[in-house]
Structure formats: structure tokens, C-alpha cells
Design an enzyme around this catalytic site. Structure first.
Site, PDB file in Angstrom:
ATOM      1  N   ILE A 188      23.008  34.475  39.333  1.00 13.50           N
ATOM      2  CA  ILE A 188      23.173  33.291  40.176  1.00 13.50           C
ATOM      3  C   ILE A 188      24.647  33.260  40.519  1.00 13.50           C
ATOM      4  CG2 ILE A 188      23.006  30.784  40.330  1.00 13.50           C
ATOM      5  CD1 ILE A 188      20.587  30.940  38.464  1.00 13.50           C
ATOM      6  N   TYR A 203      20.506  26.711  31.475  1.00 10.91           N
ATOM      7  CA  TYR A 203      21.798  27.112  32.023  1.00 10.91           C
ATOM      8  C   TYR A 203      22.871  26.840  30.988  1.00 10.91           C
ATOM      9  CZ  TYR A 203      25.770  27.011  35.359  1.00 10.91           C
ATOM     10  OH  TYR A 203      26.964  27.220  36.010  1.00 10.91           O
ATOM     11  N   ARG A 217      32.452  25.012  31.135  1.00 13.02           N
ATOM     12  CA  ARG A 217      32.434  23.755  31.887  1.00 13.02           C
ATOM     13  C   ARG A 217      31.902  22.587  31.072  1.00 13.02           C
ATOM     14  NH1 ARG A 217      33.053  22.955  37.395  1.00 13.02           N
ATOM     15  NH2 ARG A 217      33.474  24.823  38.631  1.00 13.02           N
ATOM     16  N   TYR A 255      29.842  17.057  28.266  1.00 14.04           N
ATOM     17  CA  TYR A 255      30.731  16.003  27.781  1.00 14.04           C
ATOM     18  C   TYR A 255      30.291  15.400  26.454  1.00 14.04           C
ATOM     19  CZ  TYR A 255      33.840  12.006  27.518  1.00 14.04           C
ATOM     20  OH  TYR A 255      34.773  11.106  27.089  1.00 14.04           O
ATOM     21  N   LYS A 281      20.118  31.101  32.674  1.00 18.24           N
ATOM     22  CA  LYS A 281      21.358  31.526  33.314  1.00 18.24           C
ATOM     23  C   LYS A 281      22.433  31.470  32.237  1.00 18.24           C
ATOM     24  CE  LYS A 281      24.756  30.252  36.858  1.00 18.24           C
ATOM     25  NZ  LYS A 281      25.158  29.237  37.871  1.00 18.24           N
ATOM     26  N   THR A 287      26.288  23.554  40.151  1.00 20.09           N
ATOM     27  CA  THR A 287      27.725  23.285  40.078  1.00 20.09           C
ATOM     28  C   THR A 287      28.399  23.586  41.407  1.00 20.09           C
ATOM     29  OG1 THR A 287      27.720  23.905  37.750  1.00 20.09           O
ATOM     30  CG2 THR A 287      29.856  23.836  38.839  1.00 20.09           C
ATOM     31  N   THR A 288      28.089  24.749  41.998  1.00 19.96           N
ATOM     32  CA  THR A 288      28.704  25.150  43.261  1.00 19.96           C
ATOM     33  C   THR A 288      28.276  24.226  44.397  1.00 19.96           C
ATOM     34  OG1 THR A 288      28.598  27.418  42.430  1.00 19.96           O
ATOM     35  CG2 THR A 288      29.137  27.147  44.743  1.00 19.96           C
TER      36      THR A 288
END
Length: 291
Positions: free
Chosen positions: A203, A133, A138, A107, A161, A44-45
């Protein structure tokens, strides 16, 4: 391999949005020098959502090349399409990544059975260590500990994660998944408590700008040194908060640009960090001894 302070690495970009390979190389070298335990590329980052598949695979390849086995590289390869997740995971394996990080499909809001089948399919398709994850803030999808427990018996699914910030899940996940399953947090603000509760690593977004301090703090927590971990973490608290004043990675890319480590580049629909928030984050950077 999947433990300690693992940086959720940004993808440096020029102001036109193109990937800046030289800055990426320099960031990898800096993290090696600062003692970061592993790099997570194109999560994501790392703006995985706005890199096309070719760019995604190329950035993974570059990070693996630049790291040159000096520290492990985990590739973000999750997608809300099982087929695409398999393709990206294959790219990562071919590039020489040490493992993959796969976010829950976003989504489309799959059921728990759908999540189980999705991750099972990826694990069976690509023989590489894989981290689940879970970040419902999100994805609008929360993978429950019971589903993680079902997946933990698959040999190459080696950890998770867990980014809910819910510390009560640590003990339950450990009970359901066994002692060898890597429990890793994705929530900087509670990372110290997560490790002290039985996790093995983080993370981290904060590790992008304070890698040495994050590594020392996580190491102290892992050896059970409560006071030392708290002492190191205290000046980082503002960063844990203010790096999320706008959507990640907007603030952390601005902070790295302020430190002269990357150019001022980010891709739409993300925009450059808004001016009204900058003084607050800058002060937290001062408090942490970064500028």
C-alpha cells in the site's frame, strides 16, 4: 483482491481545504489507466485525521462510485475509538467498498490484549473483509506478530499492512497467520524486499505519482524476477525517500500538484511543502521520469 500495487490515495483539496471531487474522479480514472491493482481511500495519505465522519464516508462513497468495479477499493476506517471504527467500517460497507483497512488505535497506546479485543469487536460487528494496519512510527503502538496471529483466525480479518519496515517479520507473520493471510507492506523503501521475502503487495505512497512503475516493480517481485524488480525500483528510490522529507502526505500532494493532477490544497495542521525541500524532490521526480 488485496495484492499487488495498491495506492494509498491522496484526498485532493482546493486551497480552502474543501474536497475537490473532480480531481478525485480524475485520479481514480488515472490509476485504472495506469494499472494500479487497488485503491486505498481515506487512509493516512488521504488525510483521514482531518476529515470529519460525514466527509470520510462521502469520500469513500465517491471513490467506490468513480472506480465502478474497475479495481478494488479498500476504505480506511480505523480509529482510536472502537465505536468510531465500527461506525466508519459500517459506512464503508454501505458505500460498497471491497474491504477496510484499520490502523491500530493511536495515542491511547492499548495493550496487546486491548488490540486483540478492538479488532475482534470491529470484525464481529461488520461483515466485510478487513486488513489490520500496523504503523508504530505514527501510532506509538506496535501490534506484535503474536497478536496478529491470534486475529488471523477470525474469518473476515484477511491480512495486514505491516509498515514497520522490519523484513524479519515477514516469515514470522507467515508462520503465525498461514498461507492465505495477505501480508502487505506499507513501507515503500523496502517494498521490493518485502515482496521477495514472501509478501503479496504494497500500500504505497509512491504509487500516487508513479503508479505504472510501482505496478510493474511489484509484479516483477511477485513472480520472483529479482533483477527486473531491482531495475524498475532503482529510479524510484529517490521518491521512496523524498516523499517523506516532511510528514506524509505533504510532499506527495505537492508532487501531484507539480504534475498538474490536483490543486494546492491541504488541511491544517499539515502545511504546504516547504520551499527548501522542493528542489530535492523535484530532482527525484526527474530521475523517475515523471517530469
Amino acid at each position: 483482491m488485496f495484492q499487488g500495487s495498491m495506492v494509498a490515495l491522496v484526498t485532493p483539496m482546493r486551497e480552502d481545504g474543501s474536497v475537490d471531487e473532480n480531481s478525485l474522479r480524475n485520479l481514480v480514472d488515472w490509476h485504472v489507466e495506469q494499472g494500479t491493482d487497488a485503491i486505498v481511500a481515506v487512509g493516512t495519505t488521504g488525510e483521514s485525521a482531518t476529515l470529519d465522519e460525514q466527509e470520510h464516508c462521502e469520500v469513500i462513497r465517491q471513490v467506490v462510485e468513480f472506480a465502478a468495479k474497475r479495481l478494488p477499493v479498500v476504505a480506511g476506517t480505523g480509529a482510536n475509538s472502537t465505536t468510531e471504527a465500527i461506525q466508519l467500517t459500517r459506512c464503508a460497507k454501505q458505500a460498497g467498498a471491497d474491504g477496510c483497512l484499520l490502523v491500530t488505535p493511536y495515542y491511547n497506546k492499548p495493550t496487546q490484549e486491548g488490540l486483540y479485543r478492538h479488532f475482534k469487536a470491529v470484525a464481529e460487528a461488520v461483515d466485510i473483509p478487513q486488513l489490520l494496519y500496523n504503523v508504530p512510527g505514527r501510532t506509538a503502538c506496535d501490534m506484535l506478530p503474536e497478536t496478529v496471529g491470534r486475529l488471523a483466525v477470525i474469518a473476515n480479518i484477511v491480512g495486514i499492512k505491516e509498515a514497520t519496515g522490519d523484513l524479519s517479520r515477514v516469515a514470522l507473520l507467515r508462520e503465525l497467520c498461514g498461507e492465505e493471510f495477505a501480508l502487505i507492506t506499507g513501507d515503500d523503501a523496502s517494498s521490493r524486499e518485502f515482496i521477495l521475502a514472501g509478501g503479496v503487495g504494497t500500500i504505497s505512497v509512491t504509487a500516487n505519482i508513479a503508479p505504472a512503475a510501482m505496478q510493474r516493480m511489484i509484479a516483477a517481485a511477485r513472480r520472483g524476477d529479482v533483477a527486473e524488480a531491482a531495475r524498475i525500483d532503482a529510479p524510484l528510490a529517490g521518491l521512496h525517500r523524498d516523499l517523506f522529507l516532511e510528514s506524509n502526505p505533504i510532499p506527495v500532494k505537492w508532487a501531484l500538484a507539480e504534475m498538474g493532477r490536483i490543486p494546492k490544497g491541504i488541511r491544517l495542521p499539515l502545511t504546504w511543502f516547504a520551499e527548501p525541500y522542493r528542489a530535492q524532490l523535484r530532482q527525484s521526480m526527474v530521475n523517475a521520469g515523471l517530469i
